[in-house]
Design an enzyme around this catalytic site. Structure first.
Site, PDB file in Angstrom:
ATOM      1  N   TYR A 187       0.830  -1.202   0.000  1.00 22.90           N
ATOM      2  CA  TYR A 187       0.000   0.000   0.000  1.00 22.90           C
ATOM      3  C   TYR A 187       0.867   1.257   0.000  1.00 22.90           C
ATOM      4  CZ  TYR A 187      -3.627  -3.317   1.526  1.00 22.90           C
ATOM      5  OH  TYR A 187      -4.492  -4.386   1.638  1.00 22.90           O
ATOM      6  N   HIS A 222       0.164 -12.282   1.363  1.00 25.87           N
ATOM      7  CA  HIS A 222      -0.606 -11.358   0.536  1.00 25.87           C
ATOM      8  C   HIS A 222      -0.718 -11.868  -0.896  1.00 25.87           C
ATOM      9  CE1 HIS A 222      -1.380  -6.750  -0.198  1.00 25.87           C
ATOM     10  NE2 HIS A 222      -2.442  -7.510  -0.425  1.00 25.87           N
TER      11      HIS A 222
END
Length: 322
Positions: free
Chosen positions: A49, A134
């Site tokens: 992010y 992830h």
């Protein structure tokens, strides 16, 4: 697993990593502060992010809060490596940040440990509460299962993280991970929502059987369910919504309106109501948005709304929790 403070609603920190649009540090801090003021105590982030920006901003705000009162999760599998960016290029994966770092898939134990160490430094924390692998299905699911998951189990045994899990958009990939490892949680993206519930067939029963909690994310289906009225420009799975999907979303919105309920409130609360769901994590692009989300999660939903959705064929009866 003992993780107090997850709550019914968690904060997803992709937005404060400049997802789709830039915000300054003050706006990011105000957004996290508004989440805290709304009673949210679970904060989810990732190196992905904003190429570390989300972790840095989140850590800066939480540094002023009592550590025992909040839970932080971050993710592993993508290593960040600096690169020469004299051209001034911007990141090509949806974040409005300079492309001075690249993401590299690394499911090895050394890569997992490096990722955790670097996240701790950016967050300013001594320990991560939850570490998720992830999106292994995007890169190499087999390597994720064979290398990364045993490494995460080892980190948990050593006490370096309290809980471990996997985050993915694919219910099938998550099912394979739950079967292969001793996970505490999965982060399920967009596969158990008011619009559609494919994860309910196999994945959620498997999680119930194995005692794996579900962190439900993407519950607005790429924004399709994020407004009381569904616009023609709504997206679904990160692309323009097809006509049949738009029609169903509008039928859901119309049913909600008849009961004095906003579609986003119904979407949030439906996503939280399954017995294996520990929390629903939602992002925000500003302080007002997360405050509104918390209000919607607390709104009263008449039981008759779910019954009406079943009667109209918008929702299967088995998905309505007593």
């Amino acid at each position: 697993m003992n993780l107090p403070g997850l709550g019914r609603l968690g904060f997803g920190a992709a937005g404060i990593g400049n997802l789709y649009r830039a915000m300054d540090d003050d706006a990011a801090a105000a957004t996290v502060g508004a989440a805290w003021d709304a009673g949210i105590r679970y904060f989810d982030t990732a190196p992905h992010y904003g190429l570390g920006l989300s972790e840095r901003r989140l850590g800066a705000v939480l540094a002023a809060r009592p550590r025992a009162e909040f839970v932080v999760s971050t993710k592993v599998g993508r290593i960040l490596e600096p690169v020469d960016n004299r051209s001034g290029a911007r990141d090509g994966e949806g974040f409005d940040v300079p492309a001075d770092t690249v993401r590299r898939w690394d499911p090895s134990e050394s890569g997992i440990r490096r990722s955790i160490e670097e996240s701790l430094e950016r967050l300013g924390l001594e320990k991560i509460d939850i570490a998720y692998l992830h999106d292994p299905d995007v890169y190499d699911l087999e390597a994720g299962i064979s290398q990364a998951l045993p490494a995460l189990e080892k980190l948990r045994e050593e006490g370096l993280v309290k809980a471990i899990g996997v985050g993915a958009n694919s219910a099938d990939a998550l099912r394979d991970c739950v079967q292969a490892a001793d996970l505490d949680l999965i982060m399920l993206a967009g596969r158990y929502t008011l619009l559609e519930q494919p994860a309910a067939a196999d994945l959620l029963p498997l999680c119930a059987e194995r005692g794996v909690g579900v962190v439900n994310v993407g519950v607005y289906n790429s924004g399709l369910l994020a407004r009381p009225e569904v616009p023609n420009t709504a997206n679904y799975n990160y692309a323009p919504a097809p006509a049949p999907i738009l029609a169903k979303a509008r039928a859901l919105a119309s049913c909600c309106s008849e009961f004095g309920v906003e579609l986003p409130a119904a979407a949030l609360q439906f996503a939280a109501n399954h017995p294996v769901v520990r929390t629903v994590v939602v992002g925000a692009s500003g302080a007002a948005q997360i405050t509104q989300t918390a209000r919607r999660m607390a709104a009263e939903i008449p039981a008759g709304l779910w019954e009406a959705m079943v009667e109209r064929g918008l929702l299967a009866a088995e998905h309505v929790q007593a």
